[in-house]
Design a protein around this motif. Structure first.
Motif, PDB file in Angstrom:
ATOM      1  N   GLY A  90      -1.016 -37.316  12.800  1.00  0.00           N
ATOM      2  CA  GLY A  90      -1.109 -37.659  14.215  1.00  0.00           C
ATOM      3  C   GLY A  90      -0.416 -36.642  15.086  1.00  0.00           C
ATOM      4  N   SER A  91      -0.030 -37.079  16.245  1.00  0.00           N
ATOM      5  CA  SER A  91       0.584 -36.196  17.231  1.00  0.00           C
ATOM      6  C   SER A  91       2.059 -36.538  17.357  1.00  0.00           C
ATOM      7  CB  SER A  91      -0.116 -36.365  18.581  1.00  0.00           C
ATOM      8  OG  SER A  91       0.597 -35.703  19.584  1.00  0.00           O
ATOM      9  N   CYS A  92       2.916 -35.554  17.110  1.00  0.00           N
ATOM     10  CA  CYS A  92       4.346 -35.819  17.224  1.00  0.00           C
ATOM     11  C   CYS A  92       4.770 -35.991  18.678  1.00  0.00           C
ATOM     12  CB  CYS A  92       5.162 -34.722  16.554  1.00  0.00           C
ATOM     13  SG  CYS A  92       4.896 -33.087  17.229  1.00  0.00           S
ATOM     14  N   VAL A  93       3.996 -35.433  19.625  1.00  0.00           N
ATOM     15  CA  VAL A  93       4.340 -35.635  21.036  1.00  0.00           C
ATOM     16  C   VAL A  93       4.137 -37.093  21.436  1.00  0.00           C
ATOM     17  CG1 VAL A  93       3.889 -33.257  21.722  1.00  0.00           C
ATOM     18  CG2 VAL A  93       2.030 -34.890  21.745  1.00  0.00           C
ATOM     19  N   SER A  94       3.138 -37.746  20.821  1.00  0.00           N
ATOM     20  CA  SER A  94       2.942 -39.162  21.110  1.00  0.00           C
ATOM     21  C   SER A  94       4.072 -39.996  20.528  1.00  0.00           C
ATOM     22  CB  SER A  94       1.596 -39.634  20.548  1.00  0.00           C
ATOM     23  OG  SER A  94       1.583 -39.575  19.141  1.00  0.00           O
ATOM     24  N   VAL A  95       4.602 -39.585  19.384  1.00  0.00           N
ATOM     25  CA  VAL A  95       5.735 -40.295  18.806  1.00  0.00           C
ATOM     26  C   VAL A  95       6.958 -40.164  19.708  1.00  0.00           C
ATOM     27  CG1 VAL A  95       7.267 -40.441  16.813  1.00  0.00           C
ATOM     28  CG2 VAL A  95       4.850 -39.954  16.478  1.00  0.00           C
ATOM     29  N   MET A  96       7.213 -38.958  20.189  1.00  0.00           N
ATOM     30  CA  MET A  96       8.345 -38.748  21.098  1.00  0.00           C
ATOM     31  C   MET A  96       8.196 -39.601  22.359  1.00  0.00           C
ATOM     32  SD  MET A  96      11.140 -37.433  22.224  1.00  0.00           S
ATOM     33  CE  MET A  96      11.636 -36.095  21.140  1.00  0.00           C
ATOM     34  N   LYS A  97       7.005 -39.603  22.928  1.00  0.00           N
ATOM     35  CA  LYS A  97       6.785 -40.377  24.151  1.00  0.00           C
ATOM     36  C   LYS A  97       6.957 -41.868  23.890  1.00  0.00           C
ATOM     37  CE  LYS A  97       3.406 -41.262  27.805  1.00  0.00           C
ATOM     38  NZ  LYS A  97       2.043 -40.967  28.320  1.00  0.00           N
ATOM     39  N   ALA A  98       6.436 -42.338  22.761  1.00  0.00           N
ATOM     40  CA  ALA A  98       6.529 -43.762  22.446  1.00  0.00           C
ATOM     41  C   ALA A  98       7.972 -44.182  22.196  1.00  0.00           C
ATOM     42  CB  ALA A  98       5.658 -44.073  21.227  1.00  0.00           C
ATOM     43  N   LEU A  99       8.730 -43.365  21.487  1.00  0.00           N
ATOM     44  CA  LEU A  99      10.133 -43.690  21.232  1.00  0.00           C
ATOM     45  C   LEU A  99      10.926 -43.745  22.533  1.00  0.00           C
ATOM     46  CD1 LEU A  99      10.801 -41.455  18.088  1.00  0.00           C
ATOM     47  CD2 LEU A  99      10.538 -43.930  18.136  1.00  0.00           C
ATOM     48  N   CYS A 100      10.666 -42.800  23.428  1.00  0.00           N
ATOM     49  CA  CYS A 100      11.346 -42.817  24.726  1.00  0.00           C
ATOM     50  C   CYS A 100      10.965 -44.053  25.527  1.00  0.00           C
ATOM     51  CB  CYS A 100      11.010 -41.545  25.508  1.00  0.00           C
ATOM     52  SG  CYS A 100      11.735 -40.034  24.849  1.00  0.00           S
ATOM     53  N   SER A 101       9.704 -44.435  25.447  1.00  0.00           N
ATOM     54  CA  SER A 101       9.242 -45.603  26.196  1.00  0.00           C
ATOM     55  C   SER A 101       9.951 -46.864  25.735  1.00  0.00           C
ATOM     56  CB  SER A 101       7.729 -45.750  26.031  1.00  0.00           C
ATOM     57  OG  SER A 101       7.263 -46.900  26.697  1.00  0.00           O
ATOM     58  N   VAL A 102      10.202 -46.985  24.443  1.00  0.00           N
ATOM     59  CA  VAL A 102      10.859 -48.178  23.907  1.00  0.00           C
ATOM     60  C   VAL A 102      12.255 -48.340  24.493  1.00  0.00           C
ATOM     61  CG1 VAL A 102      11.791 -49.216  21.811  1.00  0.00           C
ATOM     62  CG2 VAL A 102       9.515 -48.195  21.787  1.00  0.00           C
ATOM     63  N   VAL A 103      12.959 -47.227  24.673  1.00  0.00           N
ATOM     64  CA  VAL A 103      14.338 -47.305  25.175  1.00  0.00           C
ATOM     65  C   VAL A 103      14.417 -47.097  26.676  1.00  0.00           C
ATOM     66  CG1 VAL A 103      15.304 -46.579  22.972  1.00  0.00           C
ATOM     67  CG2 VAL A 103      14.730 -44.858  24.672  1.00  0.00           C
ATOM     68  N   GLY A 104      13.268 -47.062  27.359  1.00  0.00           N
ATOM     69  CA  GLY A 104      13.260 -46.995  28.816  1.00  0.00           C
ATOM     70  C   GLY A 104      13.495 -45.624  29.406  1.00  0.00           C
ATOM     71  N   ILE A 105      13.189 -44.562  28.664  1.00  0.00           N
ATOM     72  CA  ILE A 105      13.334 -43.202  29.178  1.00  0.00           C
ATOM     73  C   ILE A 105      11.961 -42.685  29.605  1.00  0.00           C
ATOM     74  CG2 ILE A 105      13.958 -40.829  28.601  1.00  0.00           C
ATOM     75  CD1 ILE A 105      15.978 -41.930  26.629  1.00  0.00           C
ATOM     76  N   SER A 106      11.859 -42.163  30.793  1.00  0.00           N
ATOM     77  CA  SER A 106      10.595 -41.612  31.270  1.00  0.00           C
ATOM     78  C   SER A 106      10.254 -40.353  30.491  1.00  0.00           C
ATOM     79  CB  SER A 106      10.670 -41.290  32.768  1.00  0.00           C
ATOM     80  OG  SER A 106      10.861 -42.462  33.528  1.00  0.00           O
TER      81      SER A 106
END
Length: 813
Positions: free
Chosen positions: A355-371
């Motif tokens: 998959g895409s590691c950028v999507s993983v980074m974005k999803a992890l940030c979203s979980v903890v409330g980071i834009s």
């Protein structure tokens, strides 16, 4: 389906004298459905028939396979007619099944008549369910029911006149299982021709797995609906919409260039040590869930910056080849038919291993409330063809921008995980450079679709991006600045001078590798010159016309431990070369002093010159010093590589200066190496500098300087004024003159006592002292000894040291 009411039933199984079993229900029933929660409330409006066929009158009955009804069966779903081998069962009006969770396999068993193989008492928790025919139930193997009598007889263990008590001969049924014939046109069992690995690839079930995240509450409450949902026969329009589904627009903080630099944020080199160490301990139980992974990684973080660092560190260390499904991979097989949305789905990436590691980074940030946002654009590296220009809107890479400390910062997990070699093979190698990279550095190789995401005060267009040479991260770390040529391809005639600099002065030395179109080393046709403390110049004089590749390497301030790192690469295209090729001495560093010249006692004025040129056969290379030090020099030449050139240099010393006199054999380029005493070991001189010397005279010289003792010359701070030739005529009156800033006790001209005497000297005469302005001048006129005799100028310091040191050596001819 059914409405739920609480009722407890009990099934008792007893053996009769004939070895058969009677089945009754009288109390609480508890079956193996502890893990499911089924709550179904429906009223029954129709009746269905349950057809069961028995191959023997003694075997009880066997129901037909209804997991996929045939067309004939479907036409008989509403029929009230039963064959002699069919019996009716009345469903209970109200009974309820109470469970925690459901198991689809055990749910099917609930609809089958159970074969009892041995006496036992089973308890099944059953809720009162009133069954009704449902069109949804028809395609997936849910049994139709015909009347309430069948259910009632099944529960109570009694039957009407048309049906006897439920009894089954287990041995007979086992026997019948082996004599059942296959249905007509049913393929016979044969070994498979294909293997699992040929049928299933790493991405075969990506879409199926993604559906698990989309199961709604309605489907979970119904086994038939869940089966249809997961099999793709339910909500087809919704499934098609998934491929083009776009996430709702997120309200982002204002996108402006950051005010702080990476160095300012990460001034402490150990600022993330505890986060990095913790990120190595991620257990297997949390790595396949975005929420659990984010929660685990951020547990040790004290702020948003440390959370992002934990995500970056984990992703970069868990990217591998597609063959390792336990790790994430950032690229997909281009031939894959996986929907584009699922390729960039974080949960699918973690679950499938691709998959895409950028999507993983974005999803992890979203979980903890980071834009966080995913930025799409194009990138280039040293493997990018410099002749190829990127077009507007072209895309070949993606990266993230995260909002932390009220600023947007770049992170590129893909490039941070490793690199591709010249063959395109990926090598995993963690790289901290692409974490919070400054925008003015990032733009050299990352060009986003939207100029706003360059995070620059003055965004660049695609043409400027194409003209920018590709710099490595090391060149950015070392503060490389391009002064003369900012394009990756340079066209010229005869020769080219490329000037570079360093703004923050971490770049202390450079070297260059020049290769022709056949990848042959032609480094003798390039030289690197230090212009001052922060500027360098690379001169290239190709021997032939054609294309050359010039790779630049740099060294940081940490002189003793630093390695040369790749900085950038130019493509040089020479249309017209010189008629006579110019060749430089082989040298692998920049001409001039080493970074440690100051520690070895040299003044910074040594930086002024690294290349010397003259139209004569002689020249002087001046070296200013800060203290009394011992130095020495060595001369080499490309065209005179095998010739001893020690007689072509003469060392002179004064209180704050060391001079090297050079006498060239002829026209050409020469290399002068300087050494000085250091702190490595006694009687050891350290390398200080290399100077490029050019003689443009067409004359030829055969004269040699007298040999010298470097330690004595520096100790007495002596300069030989005359004679300046090693070979002197025999039995001839010759004037000898020496100056010094350190007074001799005695200075004599002498010969050895014996021909092989290396220590004792026999004086020829003593030079007389004349002092003027703190400079001591020694002069004398003496007759030279016979032919072939070596003789010396030797001196001694003030008492108590009366040992005579040989300073200069001559020989008669």
């Amino acid at each position: 389906m059914g409405c739920i009411k609480s009722k407890t039933l009990k099934v008792t199984e007893e053996s009769d004298p004939n070895g058969r079993y009677n089945k009754t229900i009288s109390g609480r029933i508890s079956e193996t459905m502890q893990d499911s929660k089924v709550s179904v409330k429906k009223d029954i409006h129709k009746q269905a028939t349950l057809n069961e066929t028995s191959s023997s009158a003694q075997s009880g009955y066997t129901r037909k396979d209804v997991t996929k009804p045939s067309s004939n069966q479907q036409n008989q779903d509403n029929s009230e007619v039963t064959s002699p081998n069919e019996r009716k069962i009345d469903p209970l009006k109200d009974f309820k099944v109470e469970n925690t969770k459901y198991d689809p396999h055990e749910t099917v068993e609930m609809n089958e008549v159970v074969n009892l193989e041995k006496p036992a008492v089973k308890e099944i928790v059953i809720d009162e369910i009133t069954f009704k025919e449902d069109t949804v139930s028809k395609g997936i193997g849910i049994l139709p029911w015909n009347g309430q009598k069948e259910i009632k007889s099944l529960v109570t263990g009694t039957e009407n006149d048309d049906n006897k008590t439920l009894k089954r001969d287990v041995a007979q049924e086992v026997k019948e299982m082996h004599v059942h014939e296959l249905p007509a046109n049913f393929p016979g069992p044969v070994p498979p021709k294909t293997k699992k690995k040929d049928l299933i690839t790493d991405t075969t079930f990506t879409r199926v797995d993604a559906l698990l995240d989309k199961v709604d509450v309605e489907a979970e409450q119904s086994v038939p609906r869940l089966g249809l949902f997961l099999s793709g026969k339910f909500k087809q329009d919704d499934f098609k919409a998934l491929d083009n589904e776009e996430a709702p627009a997120e309200a982002l903080p204002k996108v402006v260039p950051p005010k702080s630099t990476k160095n300012a944020l990460m001034s402490d080199p150990d600022i993330f040590k505890h986060v990095d160490d913790y990120s190595k301990t991620v257990p297997e139980s949390v790595r396949y869930s975005v929420e659990k992974l984010a929660e685990y990684l951020s547990a040790v973080a004290r702020n948003d910056m440390e959370k992002i660092r934990a995500f970056y560190y984990w992703i970069c260390h868990n990217i591998s080849t597609p063959g390792d499904l336990n790790k994430v991979w950032y690229s997909f097989d281009k031939g894959s038919d996986i929907p584009e949305r699922l390729k960039h789905d974080a949960a699918s990436t973690l679950r499938q291993g691709q998959g895409s590691c950028v999507s993983v980074m974005k999803a992890l940030c979203s979980v903890v409330g980071i834009s966080a946002v995913t930025i799409i654009g194009c990138s280039k590296s040293l493997r990018t063809d410099p002749d190829r220009d990127f077009l507007p809107g072209e895309r070949n890479h993606s990266w993230n921008a995260v909002y932390v400390n009220d600023e947007w910062r770049f992170v590129d997990c893909t490039w941070g995980s490793g690199y591709l070699d010249e063959t395109g093979k990926f090598h995993q190698q963690y790289d901290d450079f692409w974490f919070f990279t400054d925008p003015e550095i990032f733009i050299y190789d990352h060009f986003p679709d939207h100029p706003l995401w360059q995070l620059l005060d003055e965004p660049k267009d695609i043409n400027e991006f194409n003209k920018m040479p590709c710099l490595t991260k090391r060149s950015k770390e070392l503060g490389l600045l391009l002064i003369s040529h900012r394009e990756p391809i340079i066209y010229f005639d005869k020769e080219i001078h490329i000037e570079i600099a360093t703004e923050t002065l971490p770049l202390s030395n450079i070297t260059a590798d020049l290769r022709d179109s056949d990848n042959k080393d032609v480094n003798e046709h390039r030289c690197m010159e230090r212009l001052d403390a922060s500027r360098f110049q690379i001169r290239v004089v190709p021997p032939h016309s054609g294309e050359y590749r010039l790779s630049l390497y740099g060294q940081s301030k940490e002189y003793k431990h630093a390695k040369f790192r790749r900085l950038m690469e130019y493509i040089l295209r020479c249309a017209t070369p010189y008629t006579d090729a110019i060749t430089f001495p082989r040298h692998f560093k920049v001409w001039g002093p080493e970074p440690n010249f100051d520690d070895l006692g040299f003044d910074k004025s040594i930086l002024k010159h690294s290349v010397f040129s003259t139209d004569f056969l002689e020249m002087v290379v001046p070296l200013d010093v800060k203290r009394e030090i011992i130095i020495n020099a060595e001369m080499k030449g490309h065209t005179h590589a095998e010739k001893d050139l020690s007689g072509n240099i003469l060392l002179a010393a004064s209180k704050k200066k060391r001079n090297v006199f050079v006498r060239f054999p002829g026209r050409g380029y020469y290399k002068l190496d300087i050494y000085a005493e250091g702190k490595v070991a006694e009687d050891t001189l350290e390398f200080v500098a290399s100077f490029l010397l050019e003689c443009q005279s067409n004359d030829v010289n055969v004269r040699l300087f007298p040999k010298y003792n470097a330690e004595a010359v520096c100790k007495f701070q002596t300069t030989l004024m005359e004679p300046l030739d090693r070979e002197l005529p025999e039995n001839t009156e010759v004037d000898f003159c020496v100056t010094s800033t350190n007074k001799f006790k005695k200075l004599i001209l002498a010969v050895p006592f014996e021909a092989n005497d290396a220590e004792r000297l026999k004086p020829i005469g003593e030079l007389k002292l004349k002092e003027e302005n703190s400079v001591y001048t020694y002069h004398g006129r003496f007759a030279t000894p016979k032919k072939g005799t070596p003789f010396f100028l030797a001196g001694s310091a003030s008492p108590p040291n009366v040992f005579m040191s040989r300073i200069f050596e001559f020989i008669t001819i």
